[in-house]
Structure formats: structure tokens, C-alpha cells
Design a protein around this motif. Sequence first.
Motif, PDB file in Angstrom:
ATOM      1  N   UNK A 281       0.820  -1.207   0.000  1.00 26.51           N
ATOM      2  CA  UNK A 281       0.000   0.000   0.000  1.00 26.51           C
ATOM      3  C   UNK A 281       0.857   1.261   0.000  1.00 26.51           C
ATOM      4  N   UNK A 282       2.046   1.199   0.572  1.00 26.87           N
ATOM      5  CA  UNK A 282       2.902   2.381   0.655  1.00 26.87           C
ATOM      6  C   UNK A 282       3.350   2.810  -0.738  1.00 26.87           C
ATOM      7  N   UNK A 283       3.594   1.840  -1.612  1.00 26.47           N
ATOM      8  CA  UNK A 283       3.983   2.143  -2.996  1.00 26.47           C
ATOM      9  C   UNK A 283       2.771   2.602  -3.794  1.00 26.47           C
ATOM     10  N   UNK A 284       1.648   1.920  -3.609  1.00 21.76           N
ATOM     11  CA  UNK A 284       0.434   2.286  -4.332  1.00 21.76           C
ATOM     12  C   UNK A 284      -0.012   3.704  -3.973  1.00 21.76           C
ATOM     13  N   UNK A 285       0.097   4.054  -2.692  1.00 26.14           N
ATOM     14  CA  UNK A 285      -0.297   5.388  -2.259  1.00 26.14           C
ATOM     15  C   UNK A 285       0.553   6.467  -2.899  1.00 26.14           C
ATOM     16  N   UNK A 286       1.872   6.220  -2.968  1.00 24.96           N
ATOM     17  CA  UNK A 286       2.755   7.203  -3.600  1.00 24.96           C
ATOM     18  C   UNK A 286       2.446   7.324  -5.084  1.00 24.96           C
ATOM     19  N   UNK A 287       2.246   6.180  -5.738  1.00 25.57           N
ATOM     20  CA  UNK A 287       1.960   6.191  -7.174  1.00 25.57           C
ATOM     21  C   UNK A 287       0.677   6.954  -7.471  1.00 25.57           C
ATOM     22  N   UNK A 288      -0.338   6.783  -6.641  1.00 28.77           N
ATOM     23  CA  UNK A 288      -1.609   7.479  -6.870  1.00 28.77           C
ATOM     24  C   UNK A 288      -1.453   8.989  -6.746  1.00 28.77           C
ATOM     25  N   UNK A 289      -0.676   9.426  -5.750  1.00 34.71           N
ATOM     26  CA  UNK A 289      -0.466  10.862  -5.574  1.00 34.71           C
ATOM     27  C   UNK A 289       0.335  11.429  -6.740  1.00 34.71           C
ATOM     28  N   UNK A 290       1.342  10.682  -7.206  1.00 35.18           N
ATOM     29  CA  UNK A 290       2.144  11.140  -8.338  1.00 35.18           C
ATOM     30  C   UNK A 290       1.289  11.239  -9.601  1.00 35.18           C
ATOM     31  N   UNK A 291       0.505  10.215  -9.871  1.00 36.08           N
ATOM     32  CA  UNK A 291      -0.379  10.239 -11.052  1.00 36.08           C
ATOM     33  C   UNK A 291      -1.362  11.408 -10.965  1.00 36.08           C
ATOM     34  N   UNK A 292      -1.949  11.601  -9.786  1.00 38.02           N
ATOM     35  CA  UNK A 292      -2.941  12.654  -9.607  1.00 38.02           C
ATOM     36  C   UNK A 292      -2.311  14.028  -9.789  1.00 38.02           C
ATOM     37  N   UNK A 293      -1.123  14.227  -9.229  1.00 40.55           N
ATOM     38  CA  UNK A 293      -0.446  15.520  -9.336  1.00 40.55           C
ATOM     39  C   UNK A 293      -0.090  15.861 -10.753  1.00 40.55           C
ATOM     40  N   UNK A 294       0.444  14.889 -11.481  1.00 37.14           N
ATOM     41  CA  UNK A 294       0.804  15.117 -12.884  1.00 37.14           C
ATOM     42  C   UNK A 294      -0.458  15.287 -13.728  1.00 37.14           C
ATOM     43  N   UNK A 295      -1.497  14.501 -13.415  1.00 40.27           N
ATOM     44  CA  UNK A 295      -2.740  14.572 -14.171  1.00 40.27           C
ATOM     45  C   UNK A 295      -3.405  15.930 -14.083  1.00 40.27           C
ATOM     46  N   UNK A 296      -3.349  16.567 -12.924  1.00 39.70           N
ATOM     47  CA  UNK A 296      -3.946  17.904 -12.777  1.00 39.70           C
ATOM     48  C   UNK A 296      -3.256  18.914 -13.653  1.00 39.70           C
ATOM     49  N   UNK A 297      -1.921  18.767 -13.776  1.00 41.68           N
ATOM     50  CA  UNK A 297      -1.170  19.697 -14.634  1.00 41.68           C
ATOM     51  C   UNK A 297      -1.503  19.443 -16.088  1.00 41.68           C
TER      52      UNK A 297
END
Length: 299
Positions: A281-297
Motif C-alpha cells: 500500500x505504501x507504494x500504491x499510495x505514492x503512485x496514486x499521488x504522483x499520477x494525480x499531481x501530474x494529471x492535474x497539470x
Amino acid sequence: MDIELRHLRYFVAVADELHFGRAARRLHLAQPPLSQQIRKLEEILGCQLFLRTSRAVRLTAAGEAFLERARRTLSNVQDDMQEARSIGRGEQGLLRVGFISSAMLTVVPRTFGTYRRRFPKVQLQLFESYTALVMRSLTSGEIDVGILRDGGPANGLHVEPLLSEPYVAVLPKRHPLAASNSISAAALRDEPFVFHAPTAGTRAFEKPMSIFEEHGFRPQIVQEAPQWLTLLRLVGAGLGVTVAPACVEKIALNDVVCVRLRGVKVRSDLELAYREGEHRAIVKGFAEILRSGVGRVKS
């Protein structure tokens, strides 16, 4: 015989109430089984924990000493269970992230901050390197997540694109083409180049080279350097020209100019990578935040 956690819970309840009936009701037990378990605990310890009379129940000296330890043990177990649940949810633990320097010129640093605020108990360790080494470190288990530049498919790794950027030509400010709005890659045929070494990442090296191969030549690289800032300073000093992802324009000083390459379809990809089969879950959580942050841009 081994002491079980229920023995400790039963003992603490009786010690708190100093009454077997009230303790049994608190534990949702009948009184005889509770008395039986307390006798079993005393048998395991080899000493009496309670003095019982028809009128009162009180702790022995051994009981008073054991009560403190029983409370501490139950508390520690509860804390350990909570920590395990937190780790299982990705809210606690160690996360090692390798990244390439050009990722710092994108939204990635902001997502690091978002992750830190959302998961303050996670120990986030960041390692700056180049694509090839980040991929090797992932494969060997030295890091948990990688942020790559044109790493591409790799055995044992899940690699997904996060952000796609055009390439730009980087020229000295006094170069004859520096005032152009855009240029053809063919215009750089006879120019000396400064660029990364192929060992930093084969695909990251070959991708921009393919831009020029479409025009029938391969750039002559006269100087290699590991960092974009160094390459830009070398361009500004007149040692050559280079080609770079568009984000590099953010660190271009006044001695260089970034010019759009006309008609170029090849783009540079910033990528997220982790080991295949990764389920933490620690990796999945980081990946989700990274995807979301880049996706907003991107949106």
C-alpha cells in the motif's frame, strides 16, 4: 503452559474491579470460567495473584507487580497491532524513491510535498540519479519506486508514462539560429553537440538521436556531462549545442536559447516505475499521488 493475552485481559479486569462478578460482567463472561482462567494464570506463574475471602478480593504483592507488567504488555500489543494496520494501509514505514534530475523541473517536487503532508509518518528517502541506475536499483530492491526519463519497457518492472514533453534545441545566445521561432533538426547537421552519455540510459540517449537520424545524420558529440545544468552551461560557453526535454527551459540562463524543433513527433516521456507484482500500500499510495499531481497539470 504459555500465558495467553486473554489471561492478561482477565487478570487486569479482576484487578481493576477487585470483584469477580463485576469483572465477569465487564468481560461478558460467566463468573466460573473467569475464576478458572485466573487460577490457571496463577498456576502458570507459580504464585498467587489475589487474596480471596468471602467479603473481599485484593492483590498480593506479586499481583501488584504483575499488574503493571500486564498493563504494559497489553498496551504494547495494542500499539504493535495499530502500527501493523498503519503499515498495511501505507500510512507508515520506509519508502525509497529514485528520480532523475529533470523530474525536478516538472510538477514532481510538488507531489513529494503532497505525499509528505498526507503521510507524515512515512520515512520518505529520495535518491537523485540517472535513468539506467534508477532502473537497476529498482530491480535489485535498493529502492521501491523510480521516476525515469525515457526508461521504456524493462523485464521485471512496471513502467508507465506520466508526462510527455516535446524536445527543444538549446543554442548559444549568439548562435545564428538563436533568434528563430523554430528550426528544422536538419539545420544542426554540422554543429558539435554536448549531451548525456549513453550509459545514463540507452533509450533516453537514442530517442533524441533518432530526431536527427530522420534527416540522415547522427550528431557529433564532443563533450558528455551528467546533468542538464552542466550541459546548458557548456552550450552557453560555446562548446556546442544540445537537444533537451522542454522542461529544461526552466533552468536556461541568459547565455542560451531554447528553440522549438519544427515537425518533430518524437517526445520525451517522464515515467513512473516499480517492480512487477508490487502490492504494498505504501507504494500504491505514492503512485496514486504522483499520477494525480501530474494529471492535474496535464488537464
